[in-house]
Design a protein around this motif. Structure first.
Motif, short mmCIF file in Angstrom:
data_model
loop_
_atom_site.label_atom_id
_atom_site.label_comp_id
_atom_site.label_asym_id
_atom_site.label_seq_id
_atom_site.Cartn_x
_atom_site.Cartn_y
_atom_site.Cartn_z
N THR A 21 1.37 -1.74 -0.01
CA THR A 21 -0.03 0.10 0.44
C THR A 21 0.89 1.01 -0.38
O THR A 21 1.52 1.33 1.19
CB THR A 21 -1.31 0.13 1.34
N TRP A 22 1.49 2.36 -0.92
CA TRP A 22 1.90 3.31 -1.69
C TRP A 22 0.94 4.32 -1.66
O TRP A 22 -0.33 4.65 -2.29
CB TRP A 22 2.93 2.82 -2.01
N ILE A 23 1.66 5.59 -0.53
CA ILE A 23 0.34 6.67 -0.15
C ILE A 23 1.19 7.46 -0.63
O ILE A 23 2.37 8.01 -0.21
CB ILE A 23 -0.35 6.88 1.43
N MET A 24 1.18 8.66 -2.39
CA MET A 24 2.12 9.55 -2.42
C MET A 24 1.99 10.98 -1.97
O MET A 24 0.76 10.96 -1.95
CB MET A 24 1.66 9.79 -3.91
N ALA A 25 2.55 11.35 -1.33
CA ALA A 25 2.93 12.87 -1.69
C ALA A 25 3.89 13.12 -2.21
O ALA A 25 5.15 13.37 -2.35
CB ALA A 25 3.20 12.99 0.43
N VAL A 26 4.25 14.92 -1.64
CA VAL A 26 5.31 15.62 -2.20
C VAL A 26 5.95 15.85 -0.87
O VAL A 26 5.65 17.35 -0.42
CB VAL A 26 5.06 16.69 -2.72
N ASP A 27 7.76 16.06 -0.50
CA ASP A 27 7.92 16.54 0.65
C ASP A 27 8.24 18.15 0.15
O ASP A 27 8.77 18.42 -1.14
CB ASP A 27 9.39 16.43 0.64
N PRO B 89 8.72 7.33 7.93
CA PRO B 89 7.63 5.85 8.78
C PRO B 89 6.99 7.26 9.10
O PRO B 89 6.78 8.26 9.02
CB PRO B 89 9.02 6.25 10.09
N ALA B 90 5.66 6.88 8.84
CA ALA B 90 4.55 7.63 9.11
C ALA B 90 3.46 6.41 8.80
O ALA B 90 3.34 5.08 8.88
CB ALA B 90 3.49 8.48 7.56
N VAL C 107 3.18 17.98 8.84
CA VAL C 107 4.86 17.44 8.93
C VAL C 107 4.40 16.55 9.79
O VAL C 107 3.47 15.30 10.87
CB VAL C 107 4.25 19.14 10.35
N ILE C 108 5.03 15.34 8.65
CA ILE C 108 5.55 14.23 9.30
C ILE C 108 7.10 13.64 9.57
O ILE C 108 7.44 14.49 8.81
CB ILE C 108 5.25 12.64 8.43
N GLY C 109 7.77 13.68 11.00
CA GLY C 109 9.00 13.76 11.14
C GLY C 109 9.78 14.65 11.09
O GLY C 109 10.93 14.74 10.94
N GLY C 110 9.32 15.81 11.19
CA GLY C 110 9.68 17.36 11.19
C GLY C 110 9.89 17.87 9.22
O GLY C 110 11.06 18.42 9.70
N HIS C 111 9.30 16.73 8.60
CA HIS C 111 8.94 17.51 7.64
C HIS C 111 7.63 17.40 6.53
O HIS C 111 7.40 17.05 7.48
CB HIS C 111 9.51 16.29 5.84
N ARG C 112 8.07 19.13 6.05
CA ARG C 112 6.21 19.10 5.26
C ARG C 112 5.90 18.30 3.96
O ARG C 112 6.66 18.75 2.88
CB ARG C 112 6.67 20.49 5.46
#
Length: 318
Positions: free
Chosen positions: A152-158, A174-175, A195-200
């Motif tokens: 299961t892959w969920i796509m996002a952009v850093d 990780p999320a 914000v996940i693990g300090g990244h937006r």
């Protein structure tokens, strides 16, 4: 031996989710296994919400009933399919979405995709995903942790580096599933970055409406791509906003077909479903217009079944 199958659910807002649900209902009738049990599923933005429901054990029929009946249906505890988004964003904050990403783009223009760089120029969104988070908590009440059924892959952009991220893929940050879906749905200029693990992170659709190319090389026999933001056969509206939307849609369709070509070149059979003229007439120009949601869903039930019949032939009797 059963073919190894994958499913790609792309972006598309409230109306895109409604259209994809109708298309999934048509697709489910042709598959010998529940859609939610396919070996690979990739979700982007609106598609990621449906992926979360499928991987948490909800059937296509239940998701379709949610689209038809809304908060009065069997899944009333999950809230409205409209997710409280509204048809227009609130006024954004008076600052750039990602100055750091803009600086990266100026220093290394080829390192950042043009669409992602354009999203960094938008003002930072102000809306919050309160109702989406509540729905995802309801889904997670069924089962915690990352879905164990297939990939299961969920796509996002850093939003600081511009890199596309497939949450759930080996090597990805990780999320939790709710965190990944909220990130994938955080449209630049509309919603506050997640914000996940300090990244937006922002909407995966800022880079690709489907990310179908991510499945190239995975050795799949068949992949079904449902892309609500594209259209293989378009209408020709005269209203200015709808005309402009169709021009953008044509660009997105070209990008999708390049991804599909990469997937096919790896030896995978790919079936692509997109809205056609009848669907587009039901959608209009604003894919976040909740007043059109049910009509879009009902139209998709018929048009998607006909599109699948044209692509795959008549459905065989069980």
């Amino acid at each position: 031996m059963q073919p190894r199958r994958g499913l790609v659910l792309g972006s598309g807002g409230i109306l895109g989710a409604a259209w994809m649900t109708g298309a999934l209902a048509a697709l489910q009738q042709r598959l010998p296994v529940p859609v939610g049990e396919l070996e690979f599923i990739v979700g982007t933005s609106a598609g990621s919400v449906i992926v979360a429901a499928l991987r948490r054990g909800f059937t296509v029929d239940q998701i379709a009933a949610h689209q038809r009946d809304g908060p009065r249906g069997a899944l009333a505890a999950l809230g409205s399919p409209d997710l409280g988004c509204g048809s227009r964003p609130p006024w954004p904050r008076l600052r750039l979405g990602s100055p750091r990403l803009l600086l990266t783009g100026m220093r290394a223009p080829r390192q950042v995709h043009p669409w992602v760089l354009a999203s960094a120029c938008l003002p930072e969104g102000r809306a919050e995903h309160h109702e989406l988070r509540a729905m995802l908590r309801g889904l997670d009440a069924q089962s915690e942790g990352w879905p164990a059924c297939g990939e299961t892959w969920i796509m996002a952009v850093d939003f600081d580096t511009g890199q596309r991220v497939a949450f759930g893929r080996s090597g990805a940050p990780p999320a939790s599933l709710p965190e990944a879906v909220v990130a994938s749905c955080s449209v630049p200029g509309w919603f506050t970055p997640a914000v996940i693990g300090g990244h937006r992170y922002v909407d995966g659709g800022a880079r690709s409406i489907a990310s179908a190319d991510q499945l190239a090389g995975e050795g799949l026999d068949e992949v079904y791509v449902l892309a609500a933001d594209a259209s293989l056969v378009m209408d020709h509206p005269r209203r200015p906003f709808e005309w402009a939307e169709r021009r953008l849609r044509a660009l997105l369709t070209s990008a999708l077909l390049r991804e599909v070509g990469a997937l096919r070149s790896s030896g995978t059979k790919v079936t692509v479903l997109t809205p056609g003229p009848e669907d587009l007439a039901a959608m209009g120009a604003n894919l976040m217009d909740p007043s059109r949601r049910r009509d879009v869903f009902e139209v998709s039930l018929g048009t998607s079944a006909r599109s699948l019949a044209a692509a795959l032939g008549p459905r065989q009797a069980a």
